[in-house]
Design an enzyme around this catalytic site. Structure first.
Site, mmCIF file in Angstrom:
data_model
loop_
_atom_site.group_PDB
_atom_site.id
_atom_site.type_symbol
_atom_site.label_atom_id
_atom_site.label_comp_id
_atom_site.label_asym_id
_atom_site.label_seq_id
_atom_site.Cartn_x
_atom_site.Cartn_y
_atom_site.Cartn_z
ATOM 1 N N ASP A 77 30.119 61.793 54.325
ATOM 2 C CA ASP A 77 31.256 62.718 53.931
ATOM 3 C C ASP A 77 32.066 62.975 54.575
ATOM 4 O OD1 ASP A 77 29.631 62.108 51.261
ATOM 5 O OD2 ASP A 77 29.108 64.041 50.956
ATOM 6 N N HIS A 128 36.343 62.603 47.670
ATOM 7 C CA HIS A 128 35.475 63.842 47.788
ATOM 8 C C HIS A 128 36.304 64.845 47.555
ATOM 9 C CE1 HIS A 128 32.028 65.792 49.284
ATOM 10 N NE2 HIS A 128 32.204 66.265 50.197
ATOM 11 N N HIS A 132 38.367 69.721 49.853
ATOM 12 C CA HIS A 132 36.806 70.255 50.073
ATOM 13 C C HIS A 132 36.732 71.606 49.630
ATOM 14 C CE1 HIS A 132 32.580 70.343 51.786
ATOM 15 N NE2 HIS A 132 32.705 68.955 51.632
ATOM 16 N N HIS A 228 27.062 62.799 57.329
ATOM 17 C CA HIS A 228 28.626 63.079 57.595
ATOM 18 C C HIS A 228 29.024 62.420 58.645
ATOM 19 C CE1 HIS A 228 27.230 66.632 55.154
ATOM 20 N NE2 HIS A 228 28.473 66.664 54.475
#
Length: 417
Positions: A77, A128, A132, A228
């Protein structure tokens, strides 16, 4: 040279056959990783249809990807961030491992080249959100829609071929909300959670990231790993994670979306459960009772015994006359009050008081003496030899009295009505 050529052709046919087994999707096996014969590789490619299974990841949902035991899907991510994302790309390339990346729109806008590198390397690219935010669980649906659209627009704009963008979305921070999920599903976008994370966004050491990834994977046996590609600790832990996966017999699965030219991998519904029930595992939940649709709702009367043309199988226990009388509710008169009256000073009253039984016995003897015929004296009762004769209470009549005088009972007990 001839033997080498035959071996090469044999291996090529094996690889080609495995490619057909994965429905034409490329799969980088460990033996086909140039310069890295000990690489982990990618065992197979899984093609999924977002419409058939819109929510996956047992951290939040009932279903997950239809993986076999010891199969892992790597996901990353928050990228791309060149400083660390490029290192993650190189580590995966050295191991010929394919993964899924969920891109932030703002990162794609700032680093479009990083998005193109992911596509060129053959990885799956999803989105995503745009910025965020960790408020998807409570933000207005209009704002959530804008965040979703921004991430999709900037990520697809960074690609040479926008159709390479997968309809996969992971909610930032996994802050799910039913309204957001319904919005994504209505647009044909699959909502991704995970089966276990490695906590690499926390302030922990790379070794701790490795430990959590392996421990949680071992506990699950398979699943989606959440990482990540913007963290230095992830870059440091990733090579060790991949080496340990290979040592423990795990295999990497690459996930791609279904298209018109690439149908979904055939699966059974039970395969989308992390631990499908088996024949040897008892299930505590009973199936729900189906809701039947009746053509008529009118109820019929209960049948009478005469309708059945049958005689009763047993005779009544009571004769008919008795049964008829039993059916008549007989009303008896209430008993009179004098039925329960006890004369004052009677023997029953004396027995109900605290006087000793001897006093009551003497009183009875006195009554018998008065009823004896004249000229015959009643024989006195024999005394007990073991005890002295107790003194006669004052309120008890003497034997030579003509009529015993009734004695008033103690005040501690109520008198009879």
């Amino acid at each position: 040279m001839i033997g080498s050529s035959v071996a090469f052709r044999t291996r090529s046919w094996v690889v080609l056959g495995l490619g057909f087994l994965t429905l034409g999707s490329p799969a980088a096996l460990a033996a086909d990783c140039p310069g890295h014969p000990d690489a982990l590789g990618t065992s197979r490619t899984l093609v999924v249809d977002p419409h058939e299974h819109p929510r996956i990841g047992t951290m939040q949902y009932r279903e997950t990807l239809p993986l076999k035991d010891h199969e892992v899907v790597l996901t990353f991510d928050d990228g791309p961030l060149p400083k660390y994302s490029n290192q993650v790309l190189q580590i995966l390339a050295d191991e010929c491992v394919k993964a899924t990346f969920f891109i932030i729109g703002g990162q794609a806008k700032a680093n479009p080249e990083g998005v193109r590198k992911l596509v060129t390397a053959g990885h799956t690219v999803g989105t995503h959100s745009m910025t965020h935010p960790l408020t998807f669980d409570r933000m207005p649906i209009e704002k959530a829609n804008a965040e979703i659209n921004g991430g999709i627009e900037w990520t697809s704009a960074a690609m040479t071929d926008p159709s390479a963008l997968a309809p996969f979305f992971r909610i930032p921070g996994l802050m799910r909300a039913e309204g957001v999920e319904n919005l994504l599903i209505s647009r044909g976008i699959q909502v991704w959670s995970a089966d276990f994370p490695a906590d690499d966004w926390r302030h922990v050491s790379p070794d701790r990231v490795y430990q959590l990834a392996i421990q949680r994977l071992e506990a699950k046996g398979k699943g989606i790993l959440l990482l990540h590609d913007i963290q230095a600790r992830t870059v440091a832990a990733l090579p060790k994670i991949i080496r340990d996966l290979k040592a423990r017999g795990y295999r990497i699965v690459h996930v791609v979306p279904a298209t018109a030219d690439r149908p979904a991998t055939p699966t059974a519904p039970v395969e989308w459960l992390l631990h499908p029930p088996s024949e040897t595992t008892p299930i505590a939940r009973w199936p729900a009772v189906p809701n039947f649709v009746y053509t008529q709702t009118q109820t019929l009367p209960a049948p009478d015994l005469a309708d059945l043309n049958a005689q009763p199988a047993h005779q009544p226990l009571l004769p008919r006359r008795t049964m008829a009388q039993a059916n008549v509710a007989a009303i008896l008169p209430a008993p009179g009050r004098d039925l329960f009256a006890i004369p004052e000073g009677s023997l029953e009253v004396l027995l109900s008081t605290t006087l000793s039984r001897r006093a009551a016995t003497r009183l009875a003897m006195a009554a018998e003496t008065t009823r004896a015929p004249k000229g015959k004296a009643a024989k006195p009762q024999a005394r007990h030899t073991s005890h002295a004769t107790p003194a006669t209470p004052k309120h008890v009549a003497q034997p030579n009295s003509a009529t015993p005088r009734p004695t008033r009972p103690s005040k501690r007990y109520p008198t009879a009505a």
